[in-house]
Design a protein around this motif. Structure first.
Motif, PDB file in Angstrom:
ATOM      1  N   GLU A  86       9.330  -4.066   1.738  1.00  9.40           N
ATOM      2  CA  GLU A  86       8.803  -3.052   0.829  1.00  9.40           C
ATOM      3  C   GLU A  86       7.310  -3.261   0.640  1.00  9.40           C
ATOM      4  OE1 GLU A  86      10.907  -3.332  -2.810  1.00  9.40           O
ATOM      5  OE2 GLU A  86      12.730  -2.396  -2.048  1.00  9.40           O
ATOM      6  N   THR A  87       6.623  -2.168   0.397  1.00  6.41           N
ATOM      7  CA  THR A  87       5.193  -2.230   0.107  1.00  6.41           C
ATOM      8  C   THR A  87       4.960  -1.706  -1.293  1.00  6.41           C
ATOM      9  OG1 THR A  87       4.626  -1.863   2.433  1.00  6.41           O
ATOM     10  CG2 THR A  87       2.889  -1.486   0.793  1.00  6.41           C
ATOM     11  N   THR A  88       4.344  -2.525  -2.123  1.00  4.81           N
ATOM     12  CA  THR A  88       4.035  -2.116  -3.491  1.00  4.81           C
ATOM     13  C   THR A  88       2.935  -1.073  -3.457  1.00  4.81           C
ATOM     14  OG1 THR A  88       4.616  -4.315  -4.280  1.00  4.81           O
ATOM     15  CG2 THR A  88       3.329  -2.919  -5.769  1.00  4.81           C
ATOM     16  N   ALA A  89       3.197   0.071  -4.072  1.00  7.49           N
ATOM     17  CA  ALA A  89       2.267   1.198  -3.976  1.00  7.49           C
ATOM     18  C   ALA A  89       0.878   0.851  -4.506  1.00  7.49           C
ATOM     19  CB  ALA A  89       2.840   2.396  -4.732  1.00  7.49           C
ATOM     20  N   ALA A  90       0.808   0.202  -5.648  1.00  6.07           N
ATOM     21  CA  ALA A  90      -0.489  -0.041  -6.270  1.00  6.07           C
ATOM     22  C   ALA A  90      -1.318  -1.070  -5.519  1.00  6.07           C
ATOM     23  CB  ALA A  90      -0.283  -0.489  -7.716  1.00  6.07           C
ATOM     24  N   SER A  91      -0.676  -2.140  -5.043  1.00  4.79           N
ATOM     25  CA  SER A  91      -1.435  -3.240  -4.435  1.00  4.79           C
ATOM     26  C   SER A  91      -1.436  -3.227  -2.916  1.00  4.79           C
ATOM     27  CB  SER A  91      -0.857  -4.577  -4.908  1.00  4.79           C
ATOM     28  OG  SER A  91       0.467  -4.744  -4.422  1.00  4.79           O
ATOM     29  N   GLY A  92      -0.443  -2.584  -2.326  1.00  2.00           N
ATOM     30  CA  GLY A  92      -0.339  -2.609  -0.880  1.00  2.00           C
ATOM     31  C   GLY A  92       0.281  -3.888  -0.341  1.00  2.00           C
ATOM     32  N   LEU A  93       0.747  -4.779  -1.228  1.00  2.00           N
ATOM     33  CA  LEU A  93       1.347  -6.037  -0.804  1.00  2.00           C
ATOM     34  C   LEU A  93       2.786  -5.807  -0.334  1.00  2.00           C
ATOM     35  CD1 LEU A  93       0.108  -8.361  -3.691  1.00  2.00           C
ATOM     36  CD2 LEU A  93      -0.767  -8.266  -1.349  1.00  2.00           C
TER      37      LEU A  93
END
Length: 446
Positions: free
Chosen positions: A6-13
């Motif tokens: 998964e990619t966190t929307a806010a951080s891109g991590l």
């Protein structure tokens, strides 16, 4: 639930939720000291939680009867706590204790207000309960000018160098030189204690311990109102009062460790010591204080704190405003949702089922507890009370298969310990009881 990266929307991590990747990274990058703390044969991966429930990476729901090692007090992802944390994070994530911020000061005032009236209480925030124990020992020695401390066998106070020195469970005592001037007293275990049931013999043992293993001048004694990791051993009526009298007569301070029993877990009051009619000099708290946000605290009488005024002592994140915002919300939720009463009534209903299990399964030697602090002790023989760790391990693995999370505890790992979040409800009682019944079915004491 999708296990893919998964990619966190806010951080891109990115986060890889595949089981193999999670276990591989842990084994590769965690130190041995952290890798060892794995209770299940097949490691449990937890993806999310809500209230008294958690879900693993495959989407299986489990009832969290351990509150993530007692840290979740009012429920996973409680909206009030989450909102308080988010609001503070948006404003300021950290303010070092060199500078001032209102949230920790408010929380200190609110914690002090939960203590017995008639005393001048002050608060020192730490990062964890173990650090708070270390500070409590230092405070007792500084305030009294004495070095000798008493602790109870079968106690758990933490695993740092200082805290394990007063911990009476061998699994947490490393093979190193321990903190000096610590004497252990037999715990008043009403099921397995060396003097059997009763209170007076254990109080007399305090007298003997002071006379034979100390200088006669004490710094203090530390007691859990309910021994947690030791297997939910409830201090009998009269014990704290008698112990306090003896310790104070020897010049010592009375320290109560509420890290596990505090914040309403016993279903009787905010603090476990309150039912005993005593007023401690120092109270240590952590775990449920922040509903999972790291925080600990030492609440003490002002004159005790003043003994260390000549040298400052700080814990970098101890008074973190985000953690303290969570703590303020926890206190408010406990009050607003009447969670102490919930622990009393739901805990009593669940205890009835535990008693019923004991009648049906000979492997169960004892069931005990108070409120939401409950334990099932497994034995090979009810007459000899020989611990049954193998049977405990078998039942423990089955409880997970049947949708429960709890822990194996005690010096012999023969005790199933349950301390759920305060929001466990009456609707959960029957499912928990049925799951336990299935878990014990067919298990032999041998």
């Amino acid at each position: 639930m999708d296990k893919a990266t998964e990619t966190t929307a806010a951080s891109g991590l990115e986060t890889d939720w595949s089981r193999e990747a999670i276990l591989d990274r842990r084994d590769r990058y965690f130190a041995a000291t952290q890798r060892a703390f794995v209770p299940y044969e097949t490691p449990l991966v937890i993806r999310q939680g809500k209230g008294q429930y958690v879900w693993d990476e495959d989407g299986n729901r489990l009832i969290d009867l351990l509150g993530m090692n007692l840290c979740i007090s009012v429920g996973h992802a409680h909206p009030a706590v989450t909102a308080a944390v988010k609001d503070q994070v948006d404003r300021l994530t950290h303010c070092t204790t060199m500078f001032h911020h209102p949230v920790p000061a408010h929380f200190a005032e609110e914690l002090a207000a939960t203590m017995p009236a008639g005393e001048d209480w002050v608060v020192h925030f730490t990062n964890s309960g173990t650090e708070a124990i270390d500070l409590a020992i230092m405070l007792a020695r500084s305030a009294t000018g004495n070095s000798d401390m008493l602790a109870l066998r079968n106690s758990y106070h933490g695993a740092t160098y200082g805290a394990q020195g007063v911990t009476g469970v061998r699994n947490f005592r490393h093979n190193i030189g321990q903190l000096s001037n610590i004497s252990f007293v037999a715990e008043p275990n009403q099921y397995r204690g060396i003097f059997g049931a009763g209170t007076e013999p254990y109080l007399e043992e305090i007298d003997r311990t002071i006379a034979y293993t100390t200088s006669g001048a004490l710094a203090g004694m530390i007691i859990e109102p309910v021994q947690g990791y030791g297997g939910i051993v409830v201090m009998p009526d009269g014990y704290l009062k008698g112990a306090f009298e003896r310790v104070r007569a020897a010049g010592g301070l009375c320290i109560v460790d509420e890290v596990q029993s505090g914040f309403g877990k016993t279903g009787e009051a905010m603090w476990g010591f309150e039912r005993h009619g005593v007023v401690p000099d120092i109270v240590v708290m952590a775990k449920g204080i922040g509903n999972g946000i790291p925080l600990g605290a030492v609440v003490m009488k002002r004159h005790v704190a003043e003994a260390m005024r000549e040298k400052f002592l700080f814990h970098t994140y101890g008074a973190n405003p985000v953690a303290c915002a969570a703590g303020r919300a926890v206190l408010q939720v406990i009050r607003d949702e009447n969670l102490i009463e919930n622990a009393r009534t739901v805990g009593a209903a669940l205890m009835e089922h535990l008693e019923s299990l004991k009648q049906r399964y000979q492997v169960i030697g004892d069931v005990r507890g108070r409120g939401f602090m409950m334990a099932i002790e497994l034995v090979k023989d009810r007459q000899t009370r020989e611990p049954a760790p193998e049977a405990t391990a078998k039942v423990f693995e089955r409880t997970r298969d049947n949708g429960l999370i709890m822990s194996k505890s005690g010096n012999f790992k023969n005790i199933l310990r349950m301390v759920p979040p305060l929001c466990l409800s009456m609707d959960d009682v029957e499912p928990v009881a049925e799951a336990l019944d299935r878990s014990f079915s067919g298990v032999s004491p041998e």
